[in-house]
Motif scaffolding. Sequence first.
Motif, PDB file in Angstrom:
ATOM      1  N   HIS A  53      59.326  11.994 -75.502  1.00 26.67           N
ATOM      2  CA  HIS A  53      58.712  11.286 -74.382  1.00 26.67           C
ATOM      3  C   HIS A  53      59.266   9.861 -74.300  1.00 26.67           C
ATOM      4  CE1 HIS A  53      55.665  10.242 -71.452  1.00 26.67           C
ATOM      5  NE2 HIS A  53      55.343   9.189 -72.178  1.00 26.67           N
ATOM      6  N   PRO A  54      59.776   9.441 -73.131  1.00 28.25           N
ATOM      7  CA  PRO A  54      60.309   8.079 -72.994  1.00 28.25           C
ATOM      8  C   PRO A  54      59.212   7.036 -73.221  1.00 28.25           C
ATOM      9  CG  PRO A  54      60.822   9.414 -71.058  1.00 28.25           C
ATOM     10  CD  PRO A  54      59.877  10.201 -71.886  1.00 28.25           C
ATOM     11  N   MET A  55      59.556   5.993 -73.959  1.00 31.32           N
ATOM     12  CA  MET A  55      58.628   4.910 -74.275  1.00 31.32           C
ATOM     13  C   MET A  55      59.261   3.585 -73.886  1.00 31.32           C
ATOM     14  SD  MET A  55      56.015   6.457 -75.656  1.00 31.32           S
ATOM     15  CE  MET A  55      55.114   5.161 -76.473  1.00 31.32           C
ATOM     16  N   LEU A  56      58.408   2.602 -73.622  1.00 29.39           N
ATOM     17  CA  LEU A  56      58.865   1.255 -73.302  1.00 29.39           C
ATOM     18  C   LEU A  56      58.039   0.270 -74.113  1.00 29.39           C
ATOM     19  CD1 LEU A  56      60.499  -0.781 -71.593  1.00 29.39           C
ATOM     20  CD2 LEU A  56      58.694  -0.601 -69.868  1.00 29.39           C
ATOM     21  N   THR A  57      58.713  -0.580 -74.851  1.00 32.22           N
ATOM     22  CA  THR A  57      58.072  -1.658 -75.592  1.00 32.22           C
ATOM     23  C   THR A  57      58.542  -2.958 -74.957  1.00 32.22           C
ATOM     24  OG1 THR A  57      58.151  -0.308 -77.598  1.00 32.22           O
ATOM     25  CG2 THR A  57      57.712  -2.643 -77.877  1.00 32.22           C
ATOM     26  N   GLN A  58      57.585  -3.806 -74.564  1.00 34.84           N
ATOM     27  CA  GLN A  58      57.922  -5.047 -73.864  1.00 34.84           C
ATOM     28  C   GLN A  58      57.263  -6.234 -74.529  1.00 34.84           C
ATOM     29  OE1 GLN A  58      56.476  -3.645 -69.931  1.00 34.84           O
ATOM     30  NE2 GLN A  58      58.478  -4.353 -69.218  1.00 34.84           N
ATOM     31  N   GLY A  59      57.904  -7.389 -74.414  1.00 37.76           N
ATOM     32  CA  GLY A  59      57.329  -8.594 -74.965  1.00 37.76           C
ATOM     33  C   GLY A  59      58.063  -9.829 -74.515  1.00 37.76           C
TER      34      GLY A  59
END
Length: 129
Positions: A53-59
């Motif tokens: 499953h594609p994931m996105l981590t942002q900061g």
Amino acid sequence: MIVDESLLIPAPPERVWRALTDALDRAEWWGYIDLDVTPGGKVEERWSDDSGHPMLTQGVVTEVEEGRMFRFTWSDTDRPVATAVEITLTAAETGTVVRVLESGWDNLPGGPAAGWRIHLTNLRRHLSP
């Protein structure tokens, strides 16, 4: 709970800093992260979980000491709370010790992720003669 990972990289601090902060250099060993190492700069990592499953981590980058340390906060889109990451470089006799501290896991279910050891190993492989 704090993730605390360190690894000796066989390269001088200036070279390690460039591998971490220069987009073209970093793309050779961590190609799926967009990281602007300036205060207020964005952090965006696109990856896939164990089920594909594609994931996105942002900061956002919160602090930079040029050539020595940077800090940022980030979270996955499905996590309610961000963690704080600090990456420091320390000169050693045979290279540079890179240390990653990631805090904030006490506020999240499931405990810390194990990705930092993989990233540090890839960095060492990239910079090894």
